[in-house]
Motif scaffolding. Structure first.
Motif, short mmCIF file in Angstrom:
data_model
loop_
_atom_site.label_atom_id
_atom_site.label_comp_id
_atom_site.label_asym_id
_atom_site.label_seq_id
_atom_site.Cartn_x
_atom_site.Cartn_y
_atom_site.Cartn_z
N VAL A 169 -11.69 32.51 -29.23
CA VAL A 169 -13.00 32.02 -29.63
C VAL A 169 -13.98 32.11 -28.47
O VAL A 169 -15.15 32.48 -28.63
CB VAL A 169 -12.89 30.56 -30.15
CG1 VAL A 169 -14.28 29.97 -30.36
CG2 VAL A 169 -12.12 30.52 -31.44
N VAL A 170 -13.50 31.79 -27.25
CA VAL A 170 -14.35 31.89 -26.07
C VAL A 170 -14.79 33.33 -25.84
O VAL A 170 -15.97 33.60 -25.57
CB VAL A 170 -13.61 31.35 -24.82
CG1 VAL A 170 -14.43 31.60 -23.56
CG2 VAL A 170 -13.34 29.87 -24.97
N VAL A 171 -13.87 34.27 -25.98
CA VAL A 171 -14.20 35.68 -25.80
C VAL A 171 -15.18 36.13 -26.88
O VAL A 171 -16.15 36.87 -26.60
CB VAL A 171 -12.93 36.55 -25.82
CG1 VAL A 171 -13.28 38.02 -25.76
CG2 VAL A 171 -12.02 36.18 -24.65
N ALA A 172 -14.96 35.70 -28.12
CA ALA A 172 -15.88 36.05 -29.21
C ALA A 172 -17.27 35.47 -28.94
O ALA A 172 -18.29 36.12 -29.21
CB ALA A 172 -15.35 35.53 -30.54
N GLY A 173 -17.31 34.26 -28.37
CA GLY A 173 -18.60 33.67 -28.02
C GLY A 173 -19.31 34.45 -26.93
O GLY A 173 -20.53 34.64 -26.97
N MET A 174 -18.55 34.93 -25.93
CA MET A 174 -19.15 35.73 -24.87
C MET A 174 -19.69 37.04 -25.42
O MET A 174 -20.78 37.48 -25.05
CB MET A 174 -18.12 35.99 -23.78
CG MET A 174 -17.75 34.79 -22.94
SD MET A 174 -16.58 35.20 -21.64
CE MET A 174 -17.56 36.38 -20.69
N MET A 175 -18.94 37.69 -26.30
CA MET A 175 -19.39 38.94 -26.89
C MET A 175 -20.64 38.73 -27.73
O MET A 175 -21.58 39.54 -27.69
CB MET A 175 -18.27 39.55 -27.74
CG MET A 175 -17.03 39.94 -26.94
SD MET A 175 -15.60 40.35 -27.96
CE MET A 175 -16.15 41.87 -28.74
N THR A 176 -20.68 37.61 -28.45
CA THR A 176 -21.87 37.29 -29.23
C THR A 176 -23.07 37.04 -28.33
O THR A 176 -24.17 37.52 -28.59
CB THR A 176 -21.61 36.05 -30.10
OG1 THR A 176 -20.48 36.29 -30.95
CG2 THR A 176 -22.82 35.72 -30.96
N GLY A 177 -22.84 36.28 -27.25
CA GLY A 177 -23.93 36.01 -26.31
C GLY A 177 -24.47 37.27 -25.68
O GLY A 177 -25.68 37.39 -25.44
N PHE A 178 -23.60 38.24 -25.40
CA PHE A 178 -24.04 39.50 -24.80
C PHE A 178 -24.96 40.27 -25.74
O PHE A 178 -26.04 40.72 -25.35
CB PHE A 178 -22.83 40.36 -24.44
CG PHE A 178 -23.18 41.75 -24.00
CD1 PHE A 178 -23.60 41.99 -22.70
CD2 PHE A 178 -23.11 42.82 -24.88
CE1 PHE A 178 -23.94 43.27 -22.28
CE2 PHE A 178 -23.44 44.10 -24.47
CZ PHE A 178 -23.86 44.33 -23.18
N VAL A 179 -24.56 40.40 -26.99
CA VAL A 179 -25.33 41.22 -27.93
C VAL A 179 -26.64 40.54 -28.32
O VAL A 179 -27.70 41.16 -28.34
CB VAL A 179 -24.49 41.55 -29.19
CG1 VAL A 179 -25.33 42.32 -30.21
CG2 VAL A 179 -23.26 42.35 -28.81
N GLU A 180 -26.57 39.23 -28.61
CA GLU A 180 -27.78 38.55 -29.08
C GLU A 180 -28.83 38.43 -27.99
O GLU A 180 -30.02 38.30 -28.29
CB GLU A 180 -27.43 37.18 -29.64
CG GLU A 180 -26.98 36.17 -28.59
CD GLU A 180 -26.59 34.84 -29.19
OE1 GLU A 180 -26.41 34.78 -30.42
OE2 GLU A 180 -26.44 33.86 -28.43
N THR A 181 -28.40 38.46 -26.72
CA THR A 181 -29.36 38.37 -25.63
C THR A 181 -30.26 39.60 -25.58
O THR A 181 -31.41 39.51 -25.12
CB THR A 181 -28.61 38.21 -24.29
OG1 THR A 181 -27.79 37.05 -24.36
CG2 THR A 181 -29.58 38.03 -23.13
#
Length: 349
Positions: free
Chosen positions: A103-115
């Protein structure tokens, strides 16, 4: 830290996107004064500032740049719903379960793209706040940029002090990076007439810096967002494991405390990154710092270690409140949309 949707959320995509955009925009408007205080504190450089901005009791200037950030956060929040579920499915195990580290990794990936969506609006917001500080009287010892051909034929960057007691310096730009006459005129014009409106600030950035002005500090912004997500979800998951791994007996007060503690961890660890991001998105950062490492070195040597945590309290309030405001607004909007969808105004009575 804005909350992410649950992987098993059954809300349809259109409703989730509309509710996410509404929640992102409302959260920005509700907490923006703290964003303004944080950004203005980070922009002000006590070493280069010859005159501080005038203190005002008016509340309206504290919403300068709110429109830009609200649009960016609305885009970011609307795509988060789709991105996080997609990345959670991608990170799931063979039997379809998602563990806390995944979940943490998925959150990081989401944060990268949405930024990526919000970077141009972050630049617009920072420029509008900076220009508002200039309008309130702030004066900085800003170097004056001139074409290199007017000063010397040397390909090296030269610096000469202006005559008299002026703190300004004349920076000669190499021929390979010469600034056009039209851009020089635009820089001179907007230095005397700083823009604080959304429509005119776009013209100012484009005329003075071109399209590259909208992507200043991209790498440091992405790095900050990834660190925000990693620290927040790591702290939250760790506290959950300590209190109740199964999350069966965690009260609402404990959830609130976990969220606040996670927000404190985010501010404590990523505030220096946030300050460097703000400085790199200022209008004259290339003249003052040229790159991120020079910025870090100069801030440390000239302003001290404490400057890296400048504006920490307004950011802590904003980060702590934003998740609750976003979650409540999202739930209310989803229920409102579902109610509207169930209504049949043209059905026979």
């Amino acid at each position: 830290m804005d909350p992410l949707p649950q992987p098993n959320d059954n809300t349809d995509l259109l409703t989730a996107m509309l509710a996410g955009a509404t929640a992102g925009a409302f959260q920005t408007v509700a907490t923006y004064p703290f964003e303004y205080l944080k950004t203005s504190a980070q922009i002000q450089n006590s070493i280069l500032m010859s005159k501080p901005p005038a203190t005002t009791m008016s509340f309206r200037p504290m919403y300068t740049g709110c429109t830009a950030l609200a649009i960016g956060n609305a885009l970011k929040a609307s795509t988060r719903m789709f991105l996080f579920n997609s990345f959670s499915d991608f990170m799931a195990t063979e039997n379809g379960t998602t563990t806390a580290p995944r979940v943490v990794v998925a959150g990081m990936m989401t944060g990268f793209v949405e930024t990526l969506w919000v970077i141009p609006f972050e630049n617009i917001k920072t420029r509008m706040i900076e220009n508002n500080l200039y309008k309130e009287g702030m004066r900085m010892a800003v170097p004056k940029v001139v074409a290199e051909s007017k000063l010397s034929s040397s390909p090296q960057l030269k610096t000469t002090k202006r005559p008299g007691n002026s703190p300004e310096a004349i920076f000669a730009v190499p021929k390979t990076k010469a600034i056009s006459e039209s851009r020089l005129k635009a820089i001179e014009y907007y230095s005397k007439h700083p823009s604080t409106k959304f429509s005119t600030i776009i013209k100012e950035i484009y005329h003075t810096q071109g399209l590259s002005g909208f992507k200043q500090g991209s790498l440091i912004t992405i790095f900050r967002q990834c660190m925000n997500s990693m620290v927040w979800f790591s702290a939250y998951s760790s506290l959950q494991q300590v209190i109740d791994p199964n999350r069966d007996s965690i009260s609402e007060l404990e959830l609130l405390g976990m969220g606040f503690a996670s927000s404190c961890a985010v501010v404590a660890t990523t505030q220096p990154i946030d300050l460097i991001k703000t400085r790199m998105q200022s209008k004259n950062y290339r003249l003052f710092y040229r790159d991120a490492m020079t910025c870090v070195f100069k801030v440390f040597m000239e302003e001290g270690l404490r400057k890296f945590w400048s504006g920490w309290f307004p950011r802590l309030v904003k980060v702590s409140c934003s998740s609750s405001v976003t979650l409540v607004t999202y739930e209310v909007t989803v229920k409102g949309i579902d109610k509207l969808k169930s209504m049949k105004p043209f059905a026979a009575s």
